[in-house]
Write a protein that holds these residues in place. Structure first.
Motif: not given
Length: 966
Positions: A577-581, A584-590, A619-624, A631-634
Motif C-alpha cells: 500500500s506504500s507504493g514502493k514495496g 503484505f500487512n495482513d492482520k485478519t481475524n475470524l 474481520q478483514l485487516r490488511s491495511g490495503g 481506509n475502511d475496516k471490513i
C-alpha cells in the motif's frame, strides 16, 4: 426466514425443553482392556453400546469409564482393529469390568463421527468416509500423516512447497483450495484472509494426532459454508486418554541429484507432554519444529499471459519473453509505440531539429549511421546543427520507413531462486487445559499457534516469511452436546509478492518510464534508441534487440551483490500500500461460535436427533495490501443452524437420515441446504448407501473484497461484489472489453491497421458474484467378505450452479491505454462432474494388502467457464505392510500413480505429466524403552514430479526417525 424453517426451530426448542425435564436412569461402567497374549494395556479400544451412538475409548493405560443414560439390560461391544470383538450384557452399575482381547484379522470396525456428527461404525456410514486411526498413523511410510493423505481413496494433493500443500477430492483442485474444509479439534483451520487451510502450519503434530476422518464430497448440510468438495477432521489426543511424555526426532536428506542445490538436510523435532490428576484435571503441551531447504520452482517456459498459451523462445530469442518462474518480466511495452512517442517528444521539443533531420534523411535515404554522422560532423556541413540529435536518427528514420518492428518487449526478470526465501521453517505449538465437571462433561481451554517460512502459489508466487496463525478456543462438551467459541488470528509477518519484488528491483536501478524532465532516461526509451540505432548500423532485427537489451540493462542489479541485496531488502520491508514495496500487512481475524445437542439418548434412541447453530465474523485487516481496507475496516457476518433426524426401520436393516441447514452471510441471500441418506444392510457387515446432498460456498473474502496488483503490476485483482466493481467504474461508467476481443484488437494493431470495432464489451452481472452451490448424488457399497476382505466402492454425480470462476477484462483509459482486471464471476450455465472409486483391503497372514482406484471426469461446461477441473481422470494406490514380519520388526510400502492432465490456474496453465512414486518404511519396535526406530523415505526412487503447473518439482526425501512413547 421460511415458515418451514421456523417450525423446525420451534420443534427443536420444544425437544430441548423436554430433554431437560426427562430423567433417565444412568448406569456407570468402568474397567480396562489388555492384550490377552502380552497382558499389556491397549489404548484406543472402542466400547460401544450396541444399537446406539453411545461410545467411548480406552486411554493410554487401557482404562475406560463412561455413563449410559438408560436402564439395563443392554449389550456393550468391545472392538479394536486387528482384534476379535467381544460383546457383554450389562444389567447395572459395574466397576473393574476388565477384558482381554485376542489378535485377529478384522476390518471395518473403526468408529467414525464426521459422517453424521455422531459415533457410528465406518461400515454403516451413510456417505463415503476415509479414516486414519492410531494403529495406521504409527505405521505410515510417508514423512508425515499429511503427506500420507495421498494414499486415501479419491484424495489428491497440490504441492506448492515442502510445507504448503492443498488437499482436494472430486475435482476442481487448486493451489489454495477453498472448496475443501479442514478442522482441527472442531476449529476451522483456514487462514481467514485466504479462506483456505495453509497446509498443516497450525495443524496437529504427528505425535499428538489421534485420528483423521475425511469426507469426500459436499458436506454443507452438517458443516455449513465451504466444504463443497470435501471436509477433513483432525482430532488430537486427549491428555486423559494419552498421559505421559513423548518425543520424536527425524533427520534426513532431500534434493538428491538436484542441480539447483545439491543434497540438503531435513530435521524435525516433536515433543508432547500430558498429565492428568484424578481423572478430573489434565494439561497438555506440544512442540514441533521442522527445518529444511525447500523445493525450488524452475519452470522457465515462455508463457503468454494474455492468451494464456505457450510460445517458442527464451530470453535470448524472444524480446517479449515471460518465464513462468521468472518475475519482473511481466512488464512489457510495444517498441514501435515507444519509438513513436520518442519521436513525438523530440519533434515537440526541437521542431527545427526534427525538420533538419527529416531533410537529411530525405537527402540521403540509403545512408547508414556512420555515413549520417560523417555528414553531420563534416566541417561546414549544412546539417552541423543536428549533432546533439544524433541519438534520434534511428528513431526518426525507423518510424518514417516503417523498419521498427511492431514488437512487444519485456523487461529482464529475475529467477524465483533470487527472490524467494527457500529456507523452510515450521514451528507449531499447542497447549490445553481440561477439567471434567462430571465423568461425561468436560471443559477445555486450548491454543494452537504456528509460524513458519514457506512458499505459496496463488495468482502469483508468494514468499511466506514468518507467517503465523493462532487459534484460541474455549469449549464445554458432554456425551450429547458441545458449545465452543474460538478465534483465528492471521498475521502475514514478512510475507511478500515475488513478481512485485522483481519489478520494483528493476524500477530501482532504471525506471521503465523516465520522468517528464528526462524521458529518454527510462528503460524502454533507452531500449528503443539503442534498437533503432543498431538497425541504422545495418544490424538484423535480432541483433538490434540483443544490442538494445544490453544497453538498457547497463547498471542492472545482479543477484548476489550487496547492491542487489540492499534494494531487495528495502522493497521486502515496505508494504504494497506504500507504493514502493512488496510486503503484505495482513492482520485478519475470524471469530466463531457454535453449539450442538444430540437428543438421541433423551429420546431413548427411538430416533436420532441433533440440532446445532453457529455464528461467525470475519474481520478483514490488511491495511490495503490485500483487501480494499486501507481506509475502511471490513467485517463479514455469517450465521446458520442445522437439524438432523435419523431412524432405523425394517428390523434395523435400513437407516434413513434427513438433515438440513440454513445459512446467511452479510453480502448474500440466505440459503437452505438439505441432505437425505439411506443405508441398507444387505447382510451382516455389508451395507449399501445412497445419498443426495447439497453444498454451497460463499465467495471467499478475497472474491468479495480483494484489491491487489499482481504480475508485477500488469493486472489488478478486484472483488466481484457490486461495490468493488463500481470502485473501478466497471459496471456502468466505463464498461471493459472481453479478453478475446482485446487480443483480436491487438492483432489488428500488430498488422498496422488498428480496428477498434473488434473490441466487444463485457457486461458484469449487476448483482455481482454470488454463492456457488452443488447437488451431489452418491451410491456406494461397503462390506466385509468374510473377515479378511473389505470392499468399499462409490459412484457420484455433481451438478454445480453459479460456479465461481474468473474473468479477465481490459478497460480503456483516457490516454487510450488499457488496464487489465481480474474478477470473480459466476458461470451462467451448469458445470457437472462425475466419477467413482473402488478400495480393497485384504488380510493374509500378518500382511495387509490394500489398493484403491479413483476416476474423476468433467462433464458439461458453460461457454463462459474457464476449465480448472485440474484433476487426473485416473489415479490409484497400492499398499503392502506387516506390523510384525518378525518380532518387533515391521514395514510398509505404498505405490501411487496418477494420469496426466491439464492444469489451469490464475498463475499459470500447462500439462502435468503422469507420474508414479513409492513411499516406504521399515521400523523396529523397542518395547523395553517404549520406543520405535524408523527408516523410510518418500518418492524413494527420486523421480522428480510436480502436481500442479508452475510449482516446483518434488524429489525424494529420505529419513531416519526415533520416537519415544509413540
Amino acid at each position: 426466514m421460511s415458515k418451514t424453517f421456523t417450525k423446525a426451530i420451534f420443534t427443536c426448542l420444544l425437544l430441548c425443553i423436554t430433554a431437560v425435564v426427562v430423567h433417565a436412569q444412568t448406569v456407570t461402567i468402568s474397567g480396562a482392556v489388555t492384550d490377552k497374549a502380552t497382558k499389556e494395556p491397549i489404548p484406543g479400544v472402542g466400547i460401544t453400546v450396541k444399537g446406539t451412538t453411545i461410545a467411548t475409548a480406552t486411554n493410554m493405560s487401557g482404562k475406560y469409564a463412561f455413563v449410559v443414560k438408560q436402564t439395563g439390560p443392554f449389550i456393550i461391544v468391545i472392538s479394536y482393529v486387528g482384534y476379535t470383538s467381544i460383546e457383554k450384557e450389562i444389567t447395572g452399575n459395574i466397576a473393574n469390568l476388565d477384558f482381554e482381547i485376542e489378535t485377529a484379522v478384522v476390518l471395518g470396525q473403526e468408529v467414525v463421527i464426521s459422517a453424521s456428527r455422531t459415533p457410528e461404525r465406518i461400515l454403516e456410514s451413510p456417505v463415503s468416509v476415509e479414516r486414519m486411526g492410531p494403529a495406521v498413523l504409527k505405521e505410515l511410510s510417508a514423512p508425515s500423516f499429511y503427506d500420507a493423505l495421498n494414499n486415501m481413496k479419491g484424495v489428491e494433493i497440490s504441492t506448492q512447497s515442502l510445507t504448503f500443500k492443498s488437499v482436494n477430492t472430486r475435482g476442481f483442485n487448486s493451489n489454495g483450495n477453498n472448496r475443501f474444509n479442514q478442522y482441527v479439534d472442531g476449529m476451522d483451520n483456514q487462514a481467514p484472509g485466504l479462506n483456505f487451510a495453509v497446509g498443516n502450519i497450525i495443524g496437529v503434530s504427528d505425535l499428538d494426532l489421534d485420528n483423521v476422518e475425511l469426507l469426500p464430497g459436499a458436506s454443507s448440510a452438517l458443516y455449513g459454508a465451504g466444504g463443497i468438495n470435501g471436509t477433513m477432521l483432525m482430532t488430537s489426543k486427549s491428555p486423559f486418554d494419552y498421559p505421559g511424555a513423548s518425543f520424536s526426532y527425524k533427520s534426513g536428506i532431500n534434493h538428491l541429484n538436484d542441480n539447483n542445490t545439491g543434497n540438503q538436510q531435513y530435521n524435525q523435532l516433536d515433543v508432547r507432554l500430558a498429565k492428568s490428576w484424578n481423572n478430573k484435571f489434565a494439561i497438555k503441551g506440544t512442540f514441533s519444529f521442522l527445518q529444511a531447504k525447500d523445493w525450488q520452482a524452475d519452470n522457465y517456459s515462455n508463457f503468454d499471459r494474455v492468451s494464456r498459451t505457450f510460445k517458442p523462445g527464451d530470453r535470448a530469442s524472444d524480446p517479449n519473453y515471460d518465464g513462468i518462474n521468472v518475475y519482473g518480466d511481466e512488464i512489457n511495452a510495444n517498441i514501435l509505440t515507444v519509438s513513436r512517442q520518442l519521436q513525438a517528444g523530440f519533434q515537440s521539443q526541437s521542431p527545427a531539429g526534427f525538420a533538419g533531420m527529416t531533410a537529411l534523411i530525405n537527402a540521403f535515404p540509403n545512408y547508414n549511421l556512420d555515413q549520417y554522422v560523417a555528414t553531420i560532423t563534416a566541417p561546414g556541413s549544412p546539417f552541423g546543427g543536428l549533432a546533439p540529435a544524433i541519438p534520434y536518427l534511428g528513431i526518426v528514420k525507423g518510424v518514417k520507413n516503417n523498419t521498427i518492428s511492431n514488437q512487444d518487449v519485456s523487461r529482464t526478470g529475475y529467477n524465483e531462486v533470487n527472490l524467494v526465501d527457500y529456507n523452510t521453517k515450521s514451528l507449531k505449538t499447542s497447549g490445553s487445559l481440561h477439567y471434567r465437571f462430571t465423568p461425561t462433561i468436560e471443559g477445555i481451554a486450548q491454543l494452537n499457534w504456528g509460524t513458519g517460512t514457506s512458499v505459496y502459489t496463488g495468482s502469483d508466487r508468494y514468499s511466506l516469511r514468518n507467517f503465523s496463525i493462532g487459534q484460541y478456543k474455549l469449549e464445554l462438551k458432554g456425551q450429547d452436546f458441545f458449545v465452543r467459541g474460538y478465534t483465528t488470528q492471521e498475521r502475514s509477518g514478512d510475507s511478500y509478492i515475488s513478481s512485485i519484488l522483481g519489478s520494483f528491483i528493476n524500477e530501482a536501478y532504471r525506471p521503465s518510464q523516465g520522468p517528464a524532465t528526462n524521458p529518454t532516461s527510462g528503460w524502454y526509451a533507452q531500449y528503443a534508441l539503442a534498437y533503432s540505432t543498431a538497425l541504422l548500423k545495418g544490424g538484423s532485427d535480432a541483433q538490434a534487440h540483443a544490442a538494445a537489451r544490453s544497453v538498457a540493462d547497463q547498471g542492472r542489479l545482479m543477484p548476489g551483490t550487496p547492491q542487489f541485496d540492499a534494494v531487495k531488502e528495502n522493497i521486502m520491508n515496505n508494504t504494497i500500500s506504500s507504493g514502493k514495496g512488496a510486503k503484505f500487512n495482513d492482520k485478519t481475524n475470524l471469530y466463531h461460535y457454535e453449539g450442538m445437542y444430540n437428543f438421541s439418548n433423551a429420546l431413548d434412541n427411538v430416533v436420532e436427533l441433533q440440532v446445532g447453530g453457529s455464528y461467525r465474523i470475519y474481520q478483514l485487516r490488511s491495511g490495503g495490501t490485500i483487501f480494499d481496507d486501507l481506509n475502511d475496516k471490513i467485517d463479514i457476518n455469517e450465521y446458520g443452524a442445522f437439524a438432523q433426524i435419523a431412524k432405523k426401520m425394517f428390523a434395523d436393516k435400513f437407516k434413513l437420515a434427513v438433515s438440513g441447514r440454513y445459512d446467511k452471510s452479510s453480502n448474500f441471500d440466505g440459503r437452505f441446504t438439505p441432505r437425505v441418506s439411506g443405508v441398507y444392510t444387505v447382510a451382516p457387515d455389508n451395507n449399501i448407501r445412497v445419498s443426495f446432498q447439497t453444498g454451497y460456498r460463499n465467495p471467499t473474502t478475497q472474491n468479495q473484497y480483494i484489491d491487489l496488483s499482481v504480475a508485477g503490476g500488469v493486472q489488478r485483482l478486484i472483488g466481484g461484489i457490486p461495490s468493488m466493481l463500481n470502485k473501478y467504474n466497471l459496471l456502468t461508467t466505463n464498461v471493459p472489453y472481453t479478453d478475446v476481443s482485446y487480443r483480436a484488437f491487438l492483432g489488428s494493431v500488430a498488422a498496422g491497421a488498428p480496428n477498434p470495432a473488434l473490441l466487444q464489451k463485457y457486461n458484469f452481472d449487476p448483482r455481482g458474484v454470488r454463492p456457488e452451490s452443488v447437488q451431489a448424488y452418491e451410491v456406494g457399497y461397503k462390506g466385509l467378505l468374510g473377515s479378511r476382505f473389505l470392499v468399499d466402492a462409490y459412484a457420484y454425480y455433481n451438478s454445480y450452479k453459479d460456479f465461481i470462476t474468473a474473468v479477465e477484462v481490459y478497460q480503456q483509459n483516457k490516454d487510450n491505454t488499457f488496464s487489465k482486471f481480474g474478477a470473480p464471476v459466476n458461470a451462467t450455465g451448469k458445470v457437472t462432474s462425475y466419477g467413482g472409486a473402488l478400495g480393497l483391503d485384504y488380510l493374509i497372514g500378518g500382511y495387509n494388502l490394500s489398493g484403491n482406484v479413483s476416476y474423476n471426469k468433467l462433464g458439461d461446461l458453460p461457454a463462459d467457464y474457464i476449465n480448472d477441473f485440474n484433476t487426473p481422470e485416473v489415479r490409484y494406490n497400492l499398499g503392502l505392510g506387516n506390523k510384525e514380519i518378525i518380532k518387533n520388526f515391521g514395514f510398509n510400502v505404498n505405490y501411487r500413480w496418477q494420469d496426466k492432465f491439464y492444469w489451469n490456474s490464475s498463475f499459470a496453465a500447462g500439462n502435468v505429466p503422469s507420474f508414479s512414486t513409492i513411499d516406504a518404511q521399515v521400523n523396529l519396535k523397542i518395547p523395553s524403552v517404549k520406543s520405535m526406530l524408523k527408516l523410510g523415505g518418500s518418492n524413494i526412487l527420486n523421480k522428480y514430479y510436480f502436481t500442479s503447473y508452475g510449482n516446483p518439482a518434488v524429489g525424494a526425501l529420505y529419513y531416519i526417525g526415533f520416537t519415544f512413547n509413540p
